[in-house]
Each structure stands twice: as C-alpha cells, then as structure tokens.
Design a protein around this motif. Structure first.
Motif, PDB file in Angstrom:
ATOM      1  N   ASN A  53       1.476  51.454  41.907  1.00 59.71           N
ATOM      2  CA  ASN A  53       1.417  51.891  40.515  1.00 59.71           C
ATOM      3  C   ASN A  53       0.017  52.317  40.084  1.00 59.71           C
ATOM      4  N   ALA A  54      -0.798  52.804  41.037  1.00 60.64           N
ATOM      5  CA  ALA A  54      -2.165  53.223  40.716  1.00 60.64           C
ATOM      6  C   ALA A  54      -2.734  54.053  41.865  1.00 60.64           C
ATOM      7  N   PHE A  55      -3.715  54.904  41.543  1.00 58.59           N
ATOM      8  CA  PHE A  55      -4.333  55.769  42.550  1.00 58.59           C
ATOM      9  C   PHE A  55      -5.445  55.075  43.326  1.00 58.59           C
ATOM     10  N   LYS A  56      -5.861  53.887  42.903  1.00 55.76           N
ATOM     11  CA  LYS A  56      -7.051  53.237  43.449  1.00 55.76           C
ATOM     12  C   LYS A  56      -6.999  53.035  44.964  1.00 55.76           C
ATOM     13  N   ALA A  57      -5.803  52.871  45.521  1.00 57.69           N
ATOM     14  CA  ALA A  57      -5.695  52.624  46.960  1.00 57.69           C
ATOM     15  C   ALA A  57      -6.170  53.817  47.783  1.00 57.69           C
ATOM     16  N   LEU A  58      -6.181  55.014  47.199  1.00 54.70           N
ATOM     17  CA  LEU A  58      -6.691  56.172  47.930  1.00 54.70           C
ATOM     18  C   LEU A  58      -8.158  55.975  48.291  1.00 54.70           C
ATOM     19  N   GLY A  59      -8.941  55.491  47.336  1.00 56.80           N
ATOM     20  CA  GLY A  59     -10.361  55.283  47.582  1.00 56.80           C
ATOM     21  C   GLY A  59     -10.644  54.072  48.445  1.00 56.80           C
ATOM     22  N   ASP A 110     -11.378  44.483  37.985  1.00 50.88           N
ATOM     23  CA  ASP A 110     -10.622  44.162  36.775  1.00 50.88           C
ATOM     24  C   ASP A 110      -9.122  44.186  37.061  1.00 50.88           C
ATOM     25  N   GLY A 111      -8.745  44.688  38.246  1.00 51.43           N
ATOM     26  CA  GLY A 111      -7.319  44.729  38.558  1.00 51.43           C
ATOM     27  C   GLY A 111      -6.929  45.645  39.697  1.00 51.43           C
ATOM     28  N   ASN A 112      -6.794  46.947  39.425  1.00 49.86           N
ATOM     29  CA  ASN A 112      -6.208  47.871  40.393  1.00 49.86           C
ATOM     30  C   ASN A 112      -7.034  48.039  41.667  1.00 49.86           C
ATOM     31  N   HIS A 113      -8.353  48.107  41.543  1.00 51.89           N
ATOM     32  CA  HIS A 113      -9.185  48.259  42.740  1.00 51.89           C
ATOM     33  C   HIS A 113      -9.047  47.037  43.646  1.00 51.89           C
ATOM     34  N   GLY A 114      -9.067  45.864  43.068  1.00 55.69           N
ATOM     35  CA  GLY A 114      -8.933  44.644  43.858  1.00 55.69           C
ATOM     36  C   GLY A 114      -7.592  44.541  44.550  1.00 55.69           C
ATOM     37  N   ARG A 115      -6.552  44.953  43.855  1.00 56.43           N
ATOM     38  CA  ARG A 115      -5.225  44.929  44.480  1.00 56.43           C
ATOM     39  C   ARG A 115      -5.167  45.917  45.641  1.00 56.43           C
ATOM     40  N   GLY A 137     -12.265  59.281  49.205  1.00 58.89           N
ATOM     41  CA  GLY A 137     -10.850  58.952  49.335  1.00 58.89           C
ATOM     42  C   GLY A 137     -10.006  59.472  48.189  1.00 58.89           C
ATOM     43  N   TYR A 138     -10.593  59.540  47.006  1.00 54.78           N
ATOM     44  CA  TYR A 138      -9.857  60.038  45.840  1.00 54.78           C
ATOM     45  C   TYR A 138      -9.521  61.525  45.956  1.00 54.78           C
ATOM     46  N   TRP A 139     -10.188  62.219  46.868  1.00 55.53           N
ATOM     47  CA  TRP A 139      -9.952  63.657  46.989  1.00 55.53           C
ATOM     48  C   TRP A 139      -8.510  63.990  47.365  1.00 55.53           C
ATOM     49  N   THR A 140      -7.810  63.070  47.992  1.00 53.62           N
ATOM     50  CA  THR A 140      -6.408  63.343  48.327  1.00 53.62           C
ATOM     51  C   THR A 140      -5.602  63.642  47.072  1.00 53.62           C
ATOM     52  N   GLN A 141      -5.899  62.953  45.996  1.00 52.65           N
ATOM     53  CA  GLN A 141      -5.163  63.160  44.746  1.00 52.65           C
ATOM     54  C   GLN A 141      -5.358  64.575  44.203  1.00 52.65           C
ATOM     55  N   ILE A 142      -6.607  65.011  44.088  1.00 50.56           N
ATOM     56  CA  ILE A 142      -6.865  66.346  43.544  1.00 50.56           C
ATOM     57  C   ILE A 142      -6.484  67.426  44.561  1.00 50.56           C
ATOM     58  N   HIS A 143      -6.496  67.091  45.843  1.00 50.37           N
ATOM     59  CA  HIS A 143      -6.026  68.019  46.878  1.00 50.37           C
ATOM     60  C   HIS A 143      -4.532  68.279  46.690  1.00 50.37           C
ATOM     61  N   GLU A 144      -3.784  67.239  46.354  1.00 46.08           N
ATOM     62  CA  GLU A 144      -2.360  67.396  46.056  1.00 46.08           C
ATOM     63  C   GLU A 144      -2.158  68.267  44.816  1.00 46.08           C
ATOM     64  N   ILE A 145      -2.931  67.984  43.778  1.00 47.06           N
ATOM     65  CA  ILE A 145      -2.806  68.750  42.535  1.00 47.06           C
ATOM     66  C   ILE A 145      -3.079  70.226  42.784  1.00 47.06           C
TER      67      ILE A 145
END
Length: 246
Positions: free
Chosen positions: A70-76, A99-104, A191-199
């Motif tokens: 439920n978050a993009f953080k795992a890409l990075g 604070d949450g998503n990065h740690g998960r 790692g976040y580049w996968t998201q904008i690469h998809e877009i």
C-alpha cells in the motif's frame, strides 16, 4: 492557509549535469524490481474531478497495489538493500528509523532476503504502523523521542554492532542523508525511478503541464524531478506539497 515558496535558483542544466542523475539507468532499476515481483501500478484518470476543477485532464498514480504494501516506499528501500548486499554479502541485519512506510519496506525486503531488520520509530507512532512492521518479522523499537533522535539511535546501533563484530554485518538503510552518509539515500532515490518510469510509459505522448508531488523528507520528490529533467523532453511545472503540521 496555503504558503507558496517559489524556487528562483533552479537550473535545468545543473540538474541534467548532476553526476548521479546523468549516470542512472531507469531500465536497470525497473529490471531489478521485476525480479522481486513488481507489477506496474495503475495511472488513474479522474474526469469528474478534472471537470470540477476546470482542467482538461487529471491523473493519479495509485500506489495502493505496490508489492501488497500500500505504498511506493519499497521501490527505494529494496533497491538500496539489494545494492548493499551486492557490495557486502556478509550483511545479516538491516536497520532504519521510520514514521511507518519506509520501515515496513525495509522489514519486508529484509524478510525476502532472509535477513533481520531492526526498526526505530519516534514518539507518537500509531500502534497499527508498528504492528504492520512487526508482522513483516522485524524487531520494532518505539522510542519516547522525536524522529531525528530515532535516526541517530538507528545509526548508532549499526555503528556499535559493526564495531563489536569487527565487520560490516549490519547496514543502515536510511532515506535521510547527511555528511558522510549519501550512498544509501542516493540508491533509495534511484529505486524510486521505477515509479516515474512506469508513468512515462503510461502517459505515452500525452503532455503533462503540472506535476504535484508530496514532499516528505524530500528524497522521493527530488528523485522524480531528477528523472523528469533527465528523460522528458518537455518537463512540466513541478509543485511540491507539504502540510503545515509536518
């Protein structure tokens, strides 16, 4: 109340010539994410809201499907952890503050890699967030202090563990950089580049005039803007948004 701060010091040429931006390959990053089961998330059209706002089109990248987290953080986090293991296969434990998503995301990837995860969380952490990280198999420590102190505690824990063990068996995966600690945050941004690469693939030839980005600690927004300035022929206006309470 909305406070607008305009950046008058921005230089497109400087962004394109930034060493880490100019050398990054988005396909290499996307190919890695495919190996751990990444599926492209939808880019949703919102015609009703676009009409209400009086604009031609409004698109929303829906990250609620990413890796089931439920978050993009795992890409990075996943890419940075992969790079750390690639450089030092002896790593047994990953550590971070969140604070949450990065740690998960760190806990999730550590479990996939067969490693341990130690996660520090600041005062005021919602119990459901801590529980979600624990369900990924991590040891979670909610401290009675602010986020910045949690970051220092995570960093100190890694330094002390490696000093005691005499080798780099622990690795800090933090999405905040400071002097002497830039490599991992840059890999997270990459790692976040996968998201904008998809877009980029999803919009095809459609022209984007304005891009709204949440700020957070800044690494995600900086990453997305870096990709756009490097890869898009006609970069849109980029607006970074952050609540006053942040």
């Amino acid at each position: 109340m909305i406070c607008v701060i305009e950046n008058n010091n921005f230089s497109l040429r400087d962004v394109k010539q930034t060493p880490y931006i100019s050398s990054w390959d988005p396909k290499e990053v996307a190919d890695f994410h495919e190996t751990i089961g990444n599926k492209e998330t939808p880019l949703v059209k919102l015609p009703g809201l676009a009409k209400r706002l009086g604009i031609g089109s409004l698109l929303l990248k829906d990250e609620s499907h990413r890796f089931g987290l439920n978050a993009f953080k795992a890409l990075g986090a996943s890419y940075a952890m992969y790079r750390q293991i690639e450089k030092n296969p002896q790593i047994k434990t990953f550590c971070t503050a969140t604070d949450g998503n990065h740690g998960r995301a760190v806990a999730w990837m550590a479990r996939k890699l067969g490693r341990k995860a130690f996660i520090y969380m600041p005062q005021g952490t919602v119990s459901d967030r801590a529980r979600a990280i624990e369900q990924e198999g991590a040891d979670v420590f909610v401290i009675n202090q602010a986020y910045d102190i949690a970051v220092k505690m995570a960093s100190t824990r890694v330094d002390e563990a490696n000093k005691k063990l005499g080798n780099h068996f622990w690795s800090l995966i933090q999405d905040t950089a400071w002097d002497g600690y830039e490599e991992v945050p840059l890999d997270i941004m990459k790692g976040y580049w996968t998201q904008i690469h998809e877009i980029t693939r999803q919009i095809g030839k459609e022209k984007i005039d304005v891009l709204f980005l949440q700020t957070g600690v800044g690494s995600w927004a900086a990453s997305i803007i870096g990709y756009i300035m490097k890869e898009w022929q006609n970069p849109p206006a980029c607006i970074s948004v952050e609540p006053h309470s942040a």
